[in-house]
Write a protein that holds these residues in place. Structure first.
Motif, PDB file in Angstrom:
ATOM      1  N   VAL A   1      -1.068   3.743  -0.921  1.00 25.39           N
ATOM      2  CA  VAL A   1      -1.753   2.466  -1.103  1.00 25.39           C
ATOM      3  C   VAL A   1      -0.730   1.360  -0.886  1.00 25.39           C
ATOM      4  CG1 VAL A   1      -3.506   3.332  -2.684  1.00 25.39           C
ATOM      5  CG2 VAL A   1      -1.307   2.565  -3.597  1.00 25.39           C
ATOM      6  N   GLU A   2      -1.231   0.159  -0.667  1.00 25.66           N
ATOM      7  CA  GLU A   2      -0.352  -0.991  -0.483  1.00 25.66           C
ATOM      8  C   GLU A   2      -0.348  -1.829  -1.746  1.00 25.66           C
ATOM      9  OE1 GLU A   2       0.382  -5.184  -0.095  1.00 25.66           O
ATOM     10  OE2 GLU A   2      -1.672  -4.410  -0.060  1.00 25.66           O
TER      11      GLU A   2
ATOM     12  N   GLY B   1       4.453   7.802  -6.583  1.00 27.33           N
ATOM     13  CA  GLY B   1       5.072   6.602  -7.129  1.00 27.33           C
ATOM     14  C   GLY B   1       6.194   6.032  -6.289  1.00 27.33           C
ATOM     15  N   LYS B   2       6.692   6.802  -5.329  1.00 25.09           N
ATOM     16  CA  LYS B   2       7.781   6.296  -4.498  1.00 25.09           C
ATOM     17  C   LYS B   2       7.290   5.119  -3.660  1.00 25.09           C
ATOM     18  CE  LYS B   2      11.257   7.588  -1.063  1.00 25.09           C
ATOM     19  NZ  LYS B   2      11.829   8.650  -0.220  1.00 25.09           N
ATOM     20  N   ARG B   3       8.139   4.133  -3.501  1.00 24.22           N
ATOM     21  CA  ARG B   3       7.805   2.944  -2.726  1.00 24.22           C
ATOM     22  C   ARG B   3       8.639   2.868  -1.439  1.00 24.22           C
ATOM     23  NH1 ARG B   3       5.241  -1.428  -5.279  1.00 24.22           N
ATOM     24  NH2 ARG B   3       4.511  -0.908  -7.371  1.00 24.22           N
ATOM     25  N   GLY B   4       8.123   2.118  -0.490  1.00 26.81           N
ATOM     26  CA  GLY B   4       8.853   1.911   0.745  1.00 26.81           C
ATOM     27  C   GLY B   4       8.181   0.832   1.574  1.00 26.81           C
ATOM     28  N   VAL B   5       8.839   0.424   2.632  1.00 30.20           N
ATOM     29  CA  VAL B   5       8.257  -0.584   3.513  1.00 30.20           C
ATOM     30  C   VAL B   5       7.097   0.020   4.303  1.00 30.20           C
ATOM     31  CG1 VAL B   5      10.320  -1.998   3.708  1.00 30.20           C
ATOM     32  CG2 VAL B   5      10.032  -0.032   5.226  1.00 30.20           C
TER      33      VAL B   5
ATOM     34  N   GLU C   1       4.299  -3.370  -0.058  1.00 37.95           N
ATOM     35  CA  GLU C   1       5.000  -2.096   0.065  1.00 37.95           C
ATOM     36  C   GLU C   1       3.996  -0.946   0.076  1.00 37.95           C
ATOM     37  OE1 GLU C   1       9.176  -2.566  -2.281  1.00 37.95           O
ATOM     38  OE2 GLU C   1       7.390  -2.438  -3.548  1.00 37.95           O
ATOM     39  N   ARG C   2       4.452   0.206   0.566  1.00 39.00           N
ATOM     40  CA  ARG C   2       3.633   1.405   0.457  1.00 39.00           C
ATOM     41  C   ARG C   2       4.033   2.145  -0.813  1.00 39.00           C
ATOM     42  NH1 ARG C   2       7.698   3.350   4.096  1.00 39.00           N
ATOM     43  NH2 ARG C   2       8.442   5.438   3.555  1.00 39.00           N
TER      44      ARG C   2
END
Length: 260
Positions: free
Chosen positions: A109-110, A134-138, A114-115
């Motif tokens: 999800v955005e 739960g990990k985030r990224g661009v 971030e993703r």
């Protein structure tokens, strides 16, 4: 050394400090009070006051002088996860894609440009990539992320790029707005996105956005695997077909749920 950032005056400084301590405990993978004091740049007495409150509310644990992240975050995160539209069906489709392809499948999800990995599962032949719930990224480096960007309004697209930038994560990462806009146009035309070693060397992925009955993006499904295996017709035909099929079923489920 990490320090509490300078936020606008409207920001609650006490909350900011508590969150900085939580981030530091995560970054250090557990730490003593003195280590936190040195890392953040605040007096041990200040750190201690915040830790007492965080422990009382179960967000932090302490054993043998080492402070760690508590499972209360999992309790809160699990609530957010389950409240996502059609989450049970999302989980079912991710599990099915992982089992059918043997690769890693995920739904992102955005949030705040971030993703965020909402749910992920690995198939029998999947490789470990460090992706976890739960990990985030661009957004612009992943297939699912680009699928979401492609379904944003132009205003939201420009705002996201302006806010988050186009960080170069690998030598194949798209780093200009013009190139990304052209890529998003191709994604809209075919209905799915590719990630050709744009996030991680040696990893390819296929992703497609999931929208509700109003055309609003809920998130995106994707399947990823090693480039030596996910290539050719498997990359350009087989996996897109599987991902789109799962997306179509999800969207039908969402539409049916809204009208029943």
């Amino acid at each position: 050394m990490a320090r509490v950032s300078n936020k606008p005056k409207s920001s609650a400084r006490t909350t900011e400090t508590s969150l900085s301590i939580v981030d530091a405990i995560r970054d250090l993978d557990g730490a003593t009070m003195n280590e936190l004091s040195e890392y953040i740049g605040l007096a041990p007495s200040t750190i201690h006051r915040h830790l007492v409150t965080l422990r009382e509310h179960k967000y932090v644990t302490q054993e043998d002088g080492i402070y760690r992240i508590g499972f209360q975050f999992l309790t809160v995160g699990g609530y957010a996860q389950r409240k996502t539209t059609a989450y049970p069906m999302i989980k079912e489709k991710v599990d099915s894609l992982a089992a059918e392809t043997g690769e890693r499948a995920q739904f992102i999800v955005e949030e705040h440009g971030e993703r965020v990995y909402l749910y992920t599962e690995v198939g029998q032949s999947a490789v470990q990539t460090g992706a976890h719930i739960g990990k985030r990224g661009v957004l612009h480096t992943s297939a699912a992320g680009k699928a979401i960007l492609a379904n944003m309004s132009r205003e939201r697209f420009d705002e996201t790029i302006a806010t988050r930038g186009l960080e170069q994560v690998s030598e194949n990462t798209i780093t200009t707005r013009e190139e990304l806009a052209e890529e998003c146009e191709r994604i809209r035309e075919r209905g799915y996105a590719f990630n050709r070693q744009e996030t991680t060397d040696g990893v390819h992925a296929v992703g497609a956005a999931v929208t509700d009955s109003d055309g609003e993006v809920i998130g995106a499904l994707s399947v990823s695997g090693p480039a030596h295996r996910v290539k050719g017709a498997r990359l350009t035909e087989e996996l897109p077909e599987r991902v789109l099929s799962a997306v179509n079923e999800l969207e039908l489920y969402i539409e049916h749920s809204v009208h029943t």
